[in-house]
Design a protein around this motif. Structure first.
Motif, PDB file in Angstrom:
ATOM      1  N   GLU A   7      26.796  35.656  42.088  1.00 28.97           N
ATOM      2  CA  GLU A   7      27.507  36.846  42.561  1.00 28.97           C
ATOM      3  C   GLU A   7      28.711  36.407  43.379  1.00 28.97           C
ATOM      4  N   HIS A   8      29.812  37.131  43.244  1.00 25.26           N
ATOM      5  CA  HIS A   8      31.018  36.828  44.006  1.00 25.26           C
ATOM      6  C   HIS A   8      31.048  37.666  45.274  1.00 25.26           C
ATOM      7  N   TRP A   9      31.298  37.005  46.390  1.00 35.56           N
ATOM      8  CA  TRP A   9      31.363  37.629  47.701  1.00 35.56           C
ATOM      9  C   TRP A   9      32.729  37.327  48.292  1.00 35.56           C
ATOM     10  N   GLY A  10      33.330  38.303  48.972  1.00 35.96           N
ATOM     11  CA  GLY A  10      34.630  38.078  49.586  1.00 35.96           C
ATOM     12  C   GLY A  10      34.762  38.844  50.884  1.00 35.96           C
ATOM     13  N   THR A  11      35.711  38.409  51.693  1.00 34.02           N
ATOM     14  CA  THR A  11      36.027  39.149  52.909  1.00 34.02           C
ATOM     15  C   THR A  11      36.670  40.468  52.491  1.00 34.02           C
ATOM     16  N   ALA A  12      36.840  41.377  53.427  1.00 36.11           N
ATOM     17  CA  ALA A  12      37.470  42.661  53.113  1.00 36.11           C
ATOM     18  C   ALA A  12      38.863  42.430  52.517  1.00 36.11           C
ATOM     19  N   ALA A  13      39.599  41.472  53.072  1.00 41.11           N
ATOM     20  CA  ALA A  13      40.941  41.175  52.565  1.00 41.11           C
ATOM     21  C   ALA A  13      40.896  40.625  51.144  1.00 41.11           C
ATOM     22  N   VAL A  15      38.498  41.047  48.850  1.00 40.69           N
ATOM     23  CA  VAL A  15      38.052  42.085  47.920  1.00 40.69           C
ATOM     24  C   VAL A  15      39.193  43.061  47.648  1.00 40.69           C
ATOM     25  N   ALA A  16      39.898  43.487  48.703  1.00 41.67           N
ATOM     26  CA  ALA A  16      41.016  44.418  48.538  1.00 41.67           C
ATOM     27  C   ALA A  16      42.110  43.804  47.664  1.00 41.67           C
ATOM     28  N   GLU A  17      42.406  42.537  47.871  1.00 44.09           N
ATOM     29  CA  GLU A  17      43.432  41.859  47.068  1.00 44.09           C
ATOM     30  C   GLU A  17      42.990  41.748  45.609  1.00 44.09           C
ATOM     31  N   HIS A  18      41.723  41.452  45.383  1.00 37.49           N
ATOM     32  CA  HIS A  18      41.214  41.314  44.017  1.00 37.49           C
ATOM     33  C   HIS A  18      41.285  42.648  43.260  1.00 37.49           C
ATOM     34  N   ILE A  19      40.887  43.732  43.923  1.00 38.18           N
ATOM     35  CA  ILE A  19      40.904  45.047  43.280  1.00 38.18           C
ATOM     36  C   ILE A  19      42.338  45.552  43.158  1.00 38.18           C
ATOM     37  N   GLY A  20      43.135  45.341  44.210  1.00 39.90           N
ATOM     38  CA  GLY A  20      44.528  45.772  44.181  1.00 39.90           C
ATOM     39  C   GLY A  20      44.650  47.284  44.117  1.00 39.90           C
ATOM     40  N   GLN A  21      45.681  47.775  43.465  1.00 34.89           N
ATOM     41  CA  GLN A  21      45.885  49.202  43.184  1.00 34.89           C
ATOM     42  C   GLN A  21      45.717  50.100  44.400  1.00 34.89           C
ATOM     43  N   GLY A  22      46.275  49.702  45.525  1.00 34.48           N
ATOM     44  CA  GLY A  22      46.236  50.546  46.715  1.00 34.48           C
ATOM     45  C   GLY A  22      44.988  50.423  47.566  1.00 34.48           C
ATOM     46  N   THR A  24      42.789  48.911  50.436  1.00 35.25           N
ATOM     47  CA  THR A  24      43.058  48.157  51.667  1.00 35.25           C
ATOM     48  C   THR A  24      41.760  47.584  52.231  1.00 35.25           C
ATOM     49  N   GLU A  25      41.900  46.732  53.215  1.00 38.41           N
ATOM     50  CA  GLU A  25      40.728  46.184  53.910  1.00 38.41           C
ATOM     51  C   GLU A  25      39.905  47.305  54.519  1.00 38.41           C
ATOM     52  N   ASP A  26      40.580  48.319  55.057  1.00 35.11           N
ATOM     53  CA  ASP A  26      39.869  49.456  55.650  1.00 35.11           C
ATOM     54  C   ASP A  26      39.050  50.203  54.602  1.00 35.11           C
ATOM     55  N   ASN A  27      39.583  50.333  53.370  1.00 33.68           N
ATOM     56  CA  ASN A  27      38.806  50.961  52.296  1.00 33.68           C
ATOM     57  C   ASN A  27      37.500  50.214  52.085  1.00 33.68           C
ATOM     58  N   ARG A  52      31.123  39.254  54.573  1.00 36.71           N
ATOM     59  CA  ARG A  52      31.500  39.203  53.162  1.00 36.71           C
ATOM     60  C   ARG A  52      30.882  40.381  52.427  1.00 36.71           C
ATOM     61  N   TYR A  53      31.585  40.852  51.412  1.00 35.85           N
ATOM     62  CA  TYR A  53      31.176  42.024  50.649  1.00 35.85           C
ATOM     63  C   TYR A  53      30.969  41.639  49.199  1.00 35.85           C
ATOM     64  N   LEU A  54      30.010  42.296  48.548  1.00 33.69           N
ATOM     65  CA  LEU A  54      29.675  42.018  47.156  1.00 33.69           C
ATOM     66  C   LEU A  54      30.764  42.599  46.258  1.00 33.69           C
TER      67      LEU A  54
END
Length: 77
Positions: A7-13, A15-22, A24-27, A52-54
């Motif tokens: 499973e891939h885990w990432g910081t809020a930043a 995950v937000a960068e990977h998803i993109g499309q508006g 944010t870390e707050d989302n 870290r978030y899934l």
């Protein structure tokens, strides 16, 4: 991004960068609070604690929120 047991885990930043499309870390943090996005505290390569978030679950929550008819619409890719 970190892989643990397939499973891939990432910081809020991350995950937000990977998803993109508006997204944010707050989302990402809000999804954890409101929609049950799994988060864990892990140590990074230097031994510092990080939340870290899934990633897979975050992508599914993002898709569900985009498909929802409520709230301010976000641009799709």
């Amino acid at each position: 991004m970190m892989e643990v047991a397939g499973e891939h885990w990432g910081t809020a930043a991350e995950v937000a960068e990977h998803i993109g499309q508006g997204v944010t870390e707050d989302n990402v943090r809000r999804w954890a609070e409101r929609y049950g996005l799994i988060s864990v505290t892990m140590k990074d390569e230097k031994g510092r604690k990080q939340v870290r978030y899934l990633l897979g679950q975050a992508v599914r929550i993002d898709k569900a929120k985009r498909d929802e008819a409520r709230g301010r619409p976000r641009m799709a890719a």
